[in-house]
Design a protein around this motif. Structure first.
Motif, PDB file in Angstrom:
ATOM      1  N   ALA A   1     -11.656  -2.443   8.769  1.00 44.57           N
ATOM      2  CA  ALA A   1     -12.801  -1.585   9.090  1.00 44.57           C
ATOM      3  C   ALA A   1     -14.094  -2.388   9.181  1.00 44.57           C
ATOM      4  CB  ALA A   1     -12.937  -0.491   8.027  1.00 44.57           C
ATOM      5  N   GLN A   2     -14.216  -3.392   8.337  1.00 42.02           N
ATOM      6  CA  GLN A   2     -15.464  -4.163   8.318  1.00 42.02           C
ATOM      7  C   GLN A   2     -15.534  -5.233   9.391  1.00 42.02           C
ATOM      8  OE1 GLN A   2     -16.853  -5.345   4.173  1.00 42.02           O
ATOM      9  NE2 GLN A   2     -14.891  -4.436   3.696  1.00 42.02           N
TER      10      GLN A   2
ATOM     11  N   ILE B   1      -2.946   5.015   5.951  1.00 45.33           N
ATOM     12  CA  ILE B   1      -4.362   5.224   5.656  1.00 45.33           C
ATOM     13  C   ILE B   1      -4.522   6.248   4.539  1.00 45.33           C
ATOM     14  CG2 ILE B   1      -6.486   6.207   6.608  1.00 45.33           C
ATOM     15  CD1 ILE B   1      -5.801   4.749   9.232  1.00 45.33           C
TER      16      ILE B   1
ATOM     17  N   GLN C   1       2.307   1.650  -3.509  1.00 45.91           N
ATOM     18  CA  GLN C   1       1.339   1.750  -4.588  1.00 45.91           C
ATOM     19  C   GLN C   1       1.094   3.202  -4.998  1.00 45.91           C
ATOM     20  OE1 GLN C   1      -2.371  -0.657  -4.440  1.00 45.91           O
ATOM     21  NE2 GLN C   1      -3.377   1.308  -4.264  1.00 45.91           N
TER      22      GLN C   1
ATOM     23  N   MET D   1      -6.837  -2.330   4.994  1.00 48.03           N
ATOM     24  CA  MET D   1      -7.530  -1.521   5.996  1.00 48.03           C
ATOM     25  C   MET D   1      -9.042  -1.627   5.860  1.00 48.03           C
ATOM     26  SD  MET D   1      -5.888   0.053   8.331  1.00 48.03           S
ATOM     27  CE  MET D   1      -4.236   0.589   8.748  1.00 48.03           C
ATOM     28  N   SER D   2      -9.537  -1.839   4.641  1.00 49.11           N
ATOM     29  CA  SER D   2     -10.989  -1.893   4.490  1.00 49.11           C
ATOM     30  C   SER D   2     -11.541  -3.176   5.109  1.00 49.11           C
ATOM     31  CB  SER D   2     -11.382  -1.768   3.016  1.00 49.11           C
ATOM     32  OG  SER D   2     -10.997  -2.907   2.294  1.00 49.11           O
TER      33      SER D   2
ATOM     34  N   VAL E   1      -4.054   5.034   0.744  1.00 49.95           N
ATOM     35  CA  VAL E   1      -5.001   4.145   0.061  1.00 49.95           C
ATOM     36  C   VAL E   1      -6.017   4.990  -0.682  1.00 49.95           C
ATOM     37  CG1 VAL E   1      -6.613   2.233   0.362  1.00 49.95           C
ATOM     38  CG2 VAL E   1      -4.786   2.580   2.017  1.00 49.95           C
TER      39      VAL E   1
ATOM     40  N   HIS F   1      -3.601  -7.194   5.127  1.00 50.76           N
ATOM     41  CA  HIS F   1      -2.871  -6.001   4.703  1.00 50.76           C
ATOM     42  C   HIS F   1      -3.873  -4.899   4.369  1.00 50.76           C
ATOM     43  CE1 HIS F   1      -4.281  -7.501   0.884  1.00 50.76           C
ATOM     44  NE2 HIS F   1      -4.028  -6.305   0.386  1.00 50.76           N
TER      45      HIS F   1
ATOM     46  N   LEU G   1      -8.838   4.086  13.091  1.00 48.90           N
ATOM     47  CA  LEU G   1      -9.070   4.479  11.703  1.00 48.90           C
ATOM     48  C   LEU G   1      -9.482   5.947  11.604  1.00 48.90           C
ATOM     49  CD1 LEU G   1     -10.864   1.391  10.129  1.00 48.90           C
ATOM     50  CD2 LEU G   1      -8.479   2.061   9.975  1.00 48.90           C
TER      51      LEU G   1
ATOM     52  N   VAL H   1       0.816  -1.207   0.000  1.00 44.74           N
ATOM     53  CA  VAL H   1       0.000   0.000   0.000  1.00 44.74           C
ATOM     54  C   VAL H   1       0.859   1.269   0.000  1.00 44.74           C
ATOM     55  CG1 VAL H   1      -1.720   1.281   1.292  1.00 44.74           C
ATOM     56  CG2 VAL H   1      -1.829  -1.192   1.217  1.00 44.74           C
TER      57      VAL H   1
ATOM     58  N   ARG I   1     -18.472  -0.538   1.085  1.00 45.54           N
ATOM     59  CA  ARG I   1     -18.590  -1.109   2.427  1.00 45.54           C
ATOM     60  C   ARG I   1     -17.290  -1.059   3.184  1.00 45.54           C
ATOM     61  NH1 ARG I   1     -21.354  -6.683   2.925  1.00 45.54           N
ATOM     62  NH2 ARG I   1     -19.229  -6.972   3.632  1.00 45.54           N
ATOM     63  N   GLY I   2     -16.176  -1.229   2.428  1.00 42.43           N
ATOM     64  CA  GLY I   2     -14.886  -1.233   3.085  1.00 42.43           C
ATOM     65  C   GLY I   2     -14.326   0.162   3.276  1.00 42.43           C
ATOM     66  N   ASP I   3     -15.000   1.152   2.700  1.00 38.84           N
ATOM     67  CA  ASP I   3     -14.448   2.494   2.766  1.00 38.84           C
ATOM     68  C   ASP I   3     -15.004   3.243   3.965  1.00 38.84           C
ATOM     69  OD1 ASP I   3     -13.201   4.804   2.347  1.00 38.84           O
ATOM     70  OD2 ASP I   3     -14.190   5.314   0.475  1.00 38.84           O
ATOM     71  N   TRP I   4     -14.286   3.124   5.068  1.00 36.54           N
ATOM     72  CA  TRP I   4     -14.767   3.720   6.300  1.00 36.54           C
ATOM     73  C   TRP I   4     -14.724   5.244   6.272  1.00 36.54           C
ATOM     74  CZ3 TRP I   4     -10.040   1.836   5.296  1.00 36.54           C
ATOM     75  CH2 TRP I   4      -8.958   2.650   5.556  1.00 36.54           C
ATOM     76  N   ARG I   5     -14.056   5.803   5.258  1.00 42.66           N
ATOM     77  CA  ARG I   5     -13.919   7.256   5.233  1.00 42.66           C
ATOM     78  C   ARG I   5     -15.104   7.948   4.569  1.00 42.66           C
ATOM     79  NH1 ARG I   5      -7.944   6.745   2.980  1.00 42.66           N
ATOM     80  NH2 ARG I   5      -9.028   5.020   2.021  1.00 42.66           N
TER      81      ARG I   5
ATOM     82  N   ARG J   1     -10.556   4.553 -10.472  1.00 39.79           N
ATOM     83  CA  ARG J   1     -11.217   5.865 -10.381  1.00 39.79           C
ATOM     84  C   ARG J   1     -10.174   6.975 -10.329  1.00 39.79           C
ATOM     85  NH1 ARG J   1     -11.766   9.038  -6.212  1.00 39.79           N
ATOM     86  NH2 ARG J   1     -13.243  10.742  -6.347  1.00 39.79           N
TER      87      ARG J   1
ATOM     88  N   SER K   1      -9.389   6.196  -2.145  1.00 44.22           N
ATOM     89  CA  SER K   1     -10.762   5.884  -1.740  1.00 44.22           C
ATOM     90  C   SER K   1     -11.720   6.650  -2.630  1.00 44.22           C
ATOM     91  CB  SER K   1     -10.978   6.286  -0.283  1.00 44.22           C
ATOM     92  OG  SER K   1     -11.160   7.683  -0.202  1.00 44.22           O
TER      93      SER K   1
ATOM     94  N   ASN L   1     -11.085   1.825  -6.684  1.00 35.07           N
ATOM     95  CA  ASN L   1     -10.618   3.139  -6.282  1.00 35.07           C
ATOM     96  C   ASN L   1      -9.357   3.550  -7.034  1.00 35.07           C
ATOM     97  OD1 ASN L   1     -12.678   3.763  -4.458  1.00 35.07           O
ATOM     98  ND2 ASN L   1     -11.718   2.480  -2.884  1.00 35.07           N
TER      99      ASN L   1
END
Lengths: 277, 355
Positions: B235-236, B271, A190, B231-232, B274, B229, B259, A187, A260-264, A219, B276, A216
């Motif tokens: 989070a879930q 964080i 990347q 983070m998503s 990544v 590895h 988070l 990460v 769903r995985g994007d907590w932000r 995008r 988003s 993402n």
């Protein structure tokens, strides 16, 4: 803006083996009627899950596999019917970067030879000119002249991918196909490679066909986005539109699972709530 | 926007969790024997998993997250635990006889690995592999078939009676991982160690598998140590998260809080790096300079200092202390969380550029 690459009704079928002669002939439709175009200096993202045909599409364009039908035009020239010498000329203008940088670099070759090989093969430089061009290319991707004599395995994944990018740029291509080019990277690395690809695009006016399973990342990189599913294009359009107002149910499902995985994002809590109930 | 947390999706579970430690790792250090001499791969690892709780260990390659999991399972191969203790249900596991460990694995501790195809035996039917796990766990032979069908139903494999006769290659990737989960659950373990359980799966399948794990966990009350590895995924799934870097633990705390407002500069930068849905496409991505250090690189002081945007002189020479906040969060840094936030306001303000 002129289209650099135009793919028209591309089809790739693989025949399935029959157990007996009486069994009907069946085929896998790996790529089914796929059409798109990439403008100069722009990025077309292709997003889809495994088996969606996104990598096969890339391979069809470079003729790494032969298309069943359809056409590909690069700068007006027909790629699929190009002869051997025409193809050699075309290949300099279309390059590819793969997912696993260490797997795509020859472990027995020094970095200088890895990056210099396309120059020699295509007779673009010889003798000492190769080395100076190699150093120029390495510096372009953030490596240094001191790396020339090392081997690929001496580098981390991110550095190896920089070397692969330098090699791809050696022949001054106009189109670079990035097939999951950042998927195998850590990460923290990347983002460096994404920034590098964007800088090189601005600097050299490159066009990208950017293939990834990561929504993402697509995008972030793409002007236009094409969504593939089971060999077919289910949705295509400007990136903002595809991501902001997806029309196809598959695109919507794909975006929902990513969200769903994007907590932000503000939507996450609601979606998580829905998923729980 | 940053203030939004994921607490809602985990709230119920954390309330249910009993405050009893099931797994306690303290001062763990693992050394691998190599041709070039002994190599310390992880050190000073402290972590606790409470009953019914999910704890995620997150890190990049070389962070030591998988080695930590393997050490807990006593599956280190060339490596050995050189220091520290691992207590499971109050019992010390370090120094346990291999035969005693074998009894633990599969029964008290279930395992889910990244690649379901290599976790399954291609030569045996699904029924046979489930039977092996069930018999191992003490299920009476006459109940094995019924219980196998029940397990397949639980993990959402359709037509379980017919599937018992199928081989792993006849299943899709998602179904194979469902089967691996069924095998892990076969003996009603108290702890599941899941090492990158969805990394090899497609996005839509990943979502299904995460849902499945969550609902099964809720029903059975099993605790989970989740190695990832991503983070998503953290989070879930996780109630609490432990962040590792270059063989050491750099930050830990409740997932939602870490988070939303990470304390350690590494976690903050990780964080931010990544992409988003909310990433500004017109700006360069925030990055972390340099590369993940190789396991062989012996970094002095703080392991993260060569890449840290806030590194000071002492970070290069002195190993930072572990700061513990009153609410139980930890951060291994010379700077307090307030100092970090003041020097580097906002997650996205991490030094831009590519290197």
């Amino acid at each position: 803006m002129s289209a650099l690459l135009v793919a028209d009704h591309l089809v790739k079928h693989y025949p399935l083996r029959r157990r007996s002669l009486r069994e009907p002939r069946r085929t896998v439709h790996a790529v089914n009627d796929v059409s798109f175009s990439v403008d100069r200096g722009r990025t077309l993202g292709i997003v889809g899950e495994s088996g969606s045909g996104k990598s096969t599409t890339a391979r069809l364009i470079l003729r790494m596999v032969d298309a069943t039908s359809g056409s590909v035009r690069f700068d007006g020239q027909d790629v699929l019917s190009a002869g051997r010498s025409e193809m050699k000329a075309l290949r300099q203008r279309m390059q590819m970067i793969f997912q696993d940088p260490r797997g795509s670099l020859n472990p027995r070759m020094r970095v200088g030879d890895v990056v210099g090989e396309p120059l020699v093969v295509h007779r673009r430089a010889s003798g000492v000119a190769v080395r100076s061009r190699v150093i120029e290319l390495l510096e372009m991707v953030g490596m240094s002249a001191g790396d020339v004599d090392k081997f690929a395995h001496q580098f981390s994944g991110g550095q190896a991918q920089r070397i692969a990018i330098a090699r791809a740029l050696a022949t001054d291509p106009e189109l670079v196909i990035c097939d999951e080019a950042v998927s195998a990277l850590d990460v923290s690395v990347q983002a460096q490679i994404l920034n590098l690809l964007r800088r090189l695009q601005t600097e050299f006016g490159l066009s990208y066909l950017f293939i990834s399973h990561d929504l993402n990342v697509v995008r972030y990189m793409s002007d236009d986005t094409m969504v593939m599913y089971l060999g077919e294009v289910v949705e295509t359009g400007p990136t903002e539109q595809v991501f902001g107002a997806p029309t196809h149910p598959y695109t919507q499902a794909l975006l929902a699972s990513a969200a769903r995985g994007d907590w932000r994002s503000a939507r996450t809590a609601d979606l998580a709530g829905v998923a729980e109930s | 926007m940053r203030a939004r947390t994921v607490s809602r999706s985990h709230g119920e579970e954390s309330v249910e969790a009993e405050e009893r430690p099931l797994l306690e790792v303290a001062g763990l250090e693992v050394v691998f024997r190599t041709l070039a001499g002994d190599l310390t791969v992880v050190q000073e690892i402290d972590l606790v998993v409470l009953e019914a709780e999910t704890v995620a260990v997150v890190g990049e390659s070389g962070s030591g997250k998988s080695v930590t999991a393997l050490a807990i399972m006593n599956l280190l191969g060339n490596g050995r635990i050189s220091e520290g203790s691992i207590r499971f249900g109050g019992r010390e596991l370090v120094g346990l006889k291999p035969s005693a460990y074998r009894r633990l694995r599969g029964r008290d501790i279930g395992m889910i690995f990244q690649d379901p195809l290599s976790a399954l035996d291609p030569l045996f039917t699904i029924g046979r592999q489930l039977r092996e796990a069930l018999v191992w766990g003490g299920t009476p032979r006459e109940q094995v078939r019924a219980r196998s069908i029940e397990l397949l139903q639980q993990v959402g494999i359709a037509d379980p009676e017919r599937r018992l006769r199928a081989y792993p290659h006849e299943l899709s990737g998602g179904q194979r991982q469902r089967l691996v989960i069924a095998i892990a659950l076969a003996c009603n373990p108290r702890l599941i160690v899941a090492d990158e359980p969805t990394t090899a799966l497609d996005a839509t399948v990943e979502a299904q598998i995460l849902d499945l794990i969550r609902s099964l966990k809720k029903r059975s009350g099993t605790a989970m140590l989740l190695i990832t590895h991503d983070m998503s995924v953290v989070a879930q799934m996780a109630d609490r998260v432990v962040v590792m870097y270059a063989g050491m633990l750099v930050e830990s705390g409740p997932t939602a809080e870490v988070l939303a407002e990470p304390h350690h500069p590494y976690t903050r930068a990780l964080i931010a790096a990544v992409p988003s849905v909310s990433t500004d496409r017109n700006q360069p991505m925030p990055t972390i300079e340099g590369n993940v250090p190789s396991v062989r690189a012996q970094v002095s002081g703080c392991r993260f200092h060569p890449r840290c945007p806030l590194a000071m002189e002492r970070c290069a020479s002195e190993a930072p202390p572990v700061r513990v906040t009153p609410d139980g969060r930890t951060s291994r840094c010379w700077l307090s969380s307030d100092e970090v936030a003041a020097r580097e306001p906002g997650l996205v303000a991490v030094a831009g550029g590519e290197r």
